[in-house]
Design an enzyme around this catalytic site. Structure first.
Site, PDB file in Angstrom:
ATOM      1  N   ASP A  48       0.838  -1.210   0.000  1.00  7.85           N
ATOM      2  CA  ASP A  48       0.000   0.000   0.000  1.00  7.85           C
ATOM      3  C   ASP A  48       0.868   1.252   0.000  1.00  7.85           C
ATOM      4  OD1 ASP A  48      -2.202  -1.656   0.029  1.00  7.85           O
ATOM      5  OD2 ASP A  48      -2.414  -1.624   2.203  1.00  7.85           O
TER       6      ASP A  48
ATOM      7  N   LYS B 199     -12.381  -4.138  -4.411  1.00  7.79           N
ATOM      8  CA  LYS B 199     -13.672  -4.369  -3.725  1.00  7.79           C
ATOM      9  C   LYS B 199     -14.846  -3.846  -4.552  1.00  7.79           C
ATOM     10  CE  LYS B 199     -11.479  -4.656   0.692  1.00  7.79           C
ATOM     11  NZ  LYS B 199     -10.190  -4.001   0.405  1.00  7.79           N
TER      12      LYS B 199
ATOM     13  N   ASP C 136     -20.916  -3.021  -7.467  1.00  4.25           N
ATOM     14  CA  ASP C 136     -21.922  -2.209  -8.162  1.00  4.25           C
ATOM     15  C   ASP C 136     -22.734  -3.116  -9.083  1.00  4.25           C
ATOM     16  OD1 ASP C 136     -23.277   0.052  -9.279  1.00  4.25           O
ATOM     17  OD2 ASP C 136     -21.512   1.276  -8.810  1.00  4.25           O
TER      18      ASP C 136
ATOM     19  N   THR D 149     -21.439  -1.660 -14.525  1.00  2.00           N
ATOM     20  CA  THR D 149     -20.392  -0.783 -13.976  1.00  2.00           C
ATOM     21  C   THR D 149     -19.174  -1.610 -13.574  1.00  2.00           C
ATOM     22  OG1 THR D 149     -22.148   0.617 -13.140  1.00  2.00           O
ATOM     23  CG2 THR D 149     -19.951   0.999 -12.237  1.00  2.00           C
TER      24      THR D 149
ATOM     25  N   GLY E 166       0.646  -6.372   5.239  1.00  6.30           N
ATOM     26  CA  GLY E 166       0.986  -5.093   4.631  1.00  6.30           C
ATOM     27  C   GLY E 166       2.130  -4.428   5.371  1.00  6.30           C
TER      28      GLY E 166
HETATM   29  P1  5BU Z   1      -1.882  -3.945   6.811  1.00  7.53           P
HETATM   30  O1  5BU Z   1      -0.830  -2.930   6.546  1.00  7.53           O
HETATM   31  O2  5BU Z   1      -1.281  -5.375   7.059  1.00  7.53           O
HETATM   32  O3  5BU Z   1      -2.837  -3.534   7.876  1.00  7.53           O
HETATM   33  O4  5BU Z   1      -2.684  -4.060   5.430  1.00  7.53           O
HETATM   34  C1  5BU Z   1      -3.799  -4.889   5.265  1.00  7.53           C
HETATM   35  C2  5BU Z   1      -4.290  -4.827   3.852  1.00  7.53           C
HETATM   36  O5  5BU Z   1      -5.419  -5.692   3.704  1.00  7.53           O
HETATM   37  C3  5BU Z   1      -4.763  -3.475   3.381  1.00  7.53           C
HETATM   38  O6  5BU Z   1      -4.380  -3.319   2.043  1.00  7.53           O
HETATM   39  C4  5BU Z   1      -6.267  -3.503   3.506  1.00  7.53           C
HETATM   40  O7  5BU Z   1      -6.881  -2.736   2.509  1.00  7.53           O
HETATM   41  C5  5BU Z   1      -6.577  -4.962   3.301  1.00  7.53           C
HETATM   42  N1  5BU Z   1      -7.737  -5.465   4.086  1.00  7.53           N
HETATM   43  C6  5BU Z   1      -7.764  -5.501   5.463  1.00  7.53           C
HETATM   44  O8  5BU Z   1      -6.828  -5.092   6.122  1.00  7.53           O
HETATM   45  N2  5BU Z   1      -8.856  -6.012   6.108  1.00  7.53           N
HETATM   46  C7  5BU Z   1      -9.940  -6.473   5.453  1.00  7.53           C
HETATM   47  O9  5BU Z   1     -10.881  -6.965   6.073  1.00  7.53           O
HETATM   48  C8  5BU Z   1      -9.903  -6.418   4.035  1.00  7.53           C
HETATM   49  C9  5BU Z   1      -8.803  -5.921   3.388  1.00  7.53           C
HETATM   50 BR1  5BU Z   1     -11.352  -7.032   3.119  1.00  7.53          BR
END
Ligand code: 5BU
Length: 496
Positions: A276, A331, A334, A338, A465
């Site tokens: 991210d 995610k 729609d 779309t 992440g």
């Molecule tokens: P983190 O830096 O480990 O917190 O990132 C987690 C990633 O997983 C981040 O890109 C979120 O958009 C994604 N995510 C999440 O954290 N929890 C969820 O329930 C979902 C997606 Br669906």
């Protein structure tokens, strides 16, 4: 190899004697119908041009005795017990045991529901050697499974005697699992003898040879838990089979999840890294560092300030170089039209996308339509549960999402979830909110450890992440998560 022995003409009388015994054994096996040629559907779903049914040996006692005697000649040690892999090898091992006055242990396939609940019957001493006897090996999976059980119970397993090797990688796999293999007959020897005796044609030989060549199983991770192997290999075989029959587009299976399973097994990783970052250059640099550790790289392309087509080209190059899937975590939620237009924006580079089931089946149809018209292979991950505190997903919504996924496996790869929401082995669970040292972030994210995500929450893949992207050395940290995630996965599937 067999041909070389014949041509040298330097065999000792014992080896020529063994050789002729082997030839007549092969001819006898074919005569009784234990070796068959044609089209056979294997347990894995594959169609094989050859089939070995050694179960029928019990109806031919003289031949059974001969087989046991030949196998016994290969057992050099006498400080051991024997164990036949159930069921076909059981009577063979029994005869060997009686002939050589060697003790035997018997492995149950199912634990008794009453009495002692033992999985292995017999008496042995701690550390005692056990030689495994098996009728046919393809991957060697059943032998490894038996060896693991015996080892757990204190026996030492280093050897296995096999009547017939299909030559599809078992020897390699078993060797890697610390088991040396002695085989009596190989498929190539069967072909050679039967061709020489005019029992089969050269086109049959060709068909079997090409089947053997195209269905090698080494490299799928001999040290991998047999449960993962069985689950993934069955899937891979079914897929290969569908492809061969050119059913892939009509198939109810999904190419992306097959690809994902293949990558996980080959790289021994269940790590998905959520990159991210908001600068394309930073993303590319980070992915270069973690590429060898991951099965999937997850992105939010819409948070990147300078995303261009070149970013997509570079990412694809990295995905090819390291062998991982690209996942756009958009995610989608729609109406079908779309969603189709949205997905067109990233379907040229991403193989996975998150979708909310909220709009209903049309959202999946949109991605399916895209697969048919555009670049193949965009697989859906349905959001069944979320990691964020106070999220509004109810248990009935989760259940409906799971139902939708289970009914649409030709486009759904699996679920994003915080618990084992589906028992369908074709569907893969990815769990976000994983960190080795934090309980949450300063907003709503809640974390669990890789081990808890896999062991307690049922994740097949962990999504990590900032635990990696925020580390001083992301490459090293990715390896740490990879090991933690995969070891937990082996532990969980080994227990099942
Ligand atoms: P983190 O830096 O480990 O917190 O990132 C987690 C990633 O997983 C981040 O890109 C979120 O958009 C994604 N995510 C999440 O954290 N929890 C969820 O329930 C979902 C997606 Br669906």
């Amino acid at each position: 190899m067999y041909g070389t022995i014949l041509l040298t003409g330097k065999m000792s009388s014992t080896s020529s004697n063994t050789d002729s015994k082997m030839n007549s054994l092969i001819l006898e096996l074919e005569r009784i119908g234990a070796v068959k040629f044609g089209e056979f559907t294997l347990k894995s779903g594959l169609t094989s041009p050859v089939y070995f049914d050694l179960r029928i040996l019990v109806s031919f006692p003289k031949l059974l005795e001969e087989v046991a005697a030949l196998l016994l000649e290969k057992v050099t040690r006498r400080d051991c017990v024997l164990c036949g892999v159930p069921y076909t090898a059981l009577p063979i091992a029994t005869l060997m045991s009686v002939k050589a006055d060697l003790g035997m242990v018997v492995r149950r396939k199912e634990a008794k529901s009453y009495g002692t609940k033992k999985m292995v019957e017999g008496v042995w001493t701690e550390g005692q050697n056990c030689v495994i006897v098996e009728d046919v090996v393809t991957t060697g999976g059943s032998v490894i499974e038996t060896a693991n059980l015996l080892r757990k119970l204190g026996l030492t397993v280093t050897e296995c005697i096999v009547l017939l090797d299909r030559e599809q990688g078992a020897v390699d796999n078993l060797t890697k699992a610390g088991i040396s293999v002695i085989t009596l007959i190989s498929v190539s020897k069967v072909l050679e003898v039967l061709l020489g005796a005019g029992r089969i044609s050269s086109s049959t030989v060709e068909a079997v040879n090409s089947f053997v060549l195209n269905n090698q199983t080494q490299g799928l991770g001999a040290d991998t838990s047999s449960v993962i192997k069985t689950r993934f290999e069955t899937r891979l075989d079914t897929m290969k089979n569908a492809e061969k029959k050119q059913e892939s587009t009509e198939s109810d299976l999904n190419l992306v999840s097959t690809r994902l399973m293949e990558i996980m097994l080959r790289k021994r990783t269940n790590l998905c890294v959520a990159v991210d970052l908001t600068s394309a250059q930073d993303i590319l640099e980070l992915v270069e560092k973690i590429g060898s550790s991951v099965a999937v790289v997850k992105l939010h392309a819409d948070i990147v300030n300078d995303w261009t087509e070149q970013t997509e080209v570079e990412l694809k190059k990295l995905a090819d170089k390291f062998g991982f899937l690209l996942f756009e975590d958009r995610k989608l939620a729609d109406i079908g039209n779309t969603v189709r237009l949205q997905a067109l924006k990233f379907s040229s580079w991403a193989q996975l996308v998150t979708v909310h089931a909220l709009p209903g089946p049309g959202v999946l149809q949109a991605v399916r339509d895209l697969q048919k018209s555009g670049p193949a292979g965009l697989g859906v991950l349905l959001v069944a549960e979320m990691s964020s505190a106070g999220n509004l997903i109810s248990s009935s919504y989760t259940q409906e999402t799971v139902n939708l996924g289970e009914k649409n496996k030709n486009v759904v790869v699996g679920f994003i979830a915080q618990s084992r929401v589906s028992q369908d082995n074709d569907l893969i669970q990815l769990t976000p909110g994983v960190h080795l040292s934090q309980d949450g972030d300063e907003t709503d994210q809640r974390y669990v450890s890789p081990a808890d995500a896999v062991l307690k929450r049922g994740a097949d893949l962990i999504i990590v992440g900032r635990g990696i992207t925020g580390a001083e050395d992301p490459a090293e940290e990715a390896e740490r998560y990879k090991k933690a995630g995969w070891n937990a996965y082996l532990e969980r599937t080994g227990q099942v």
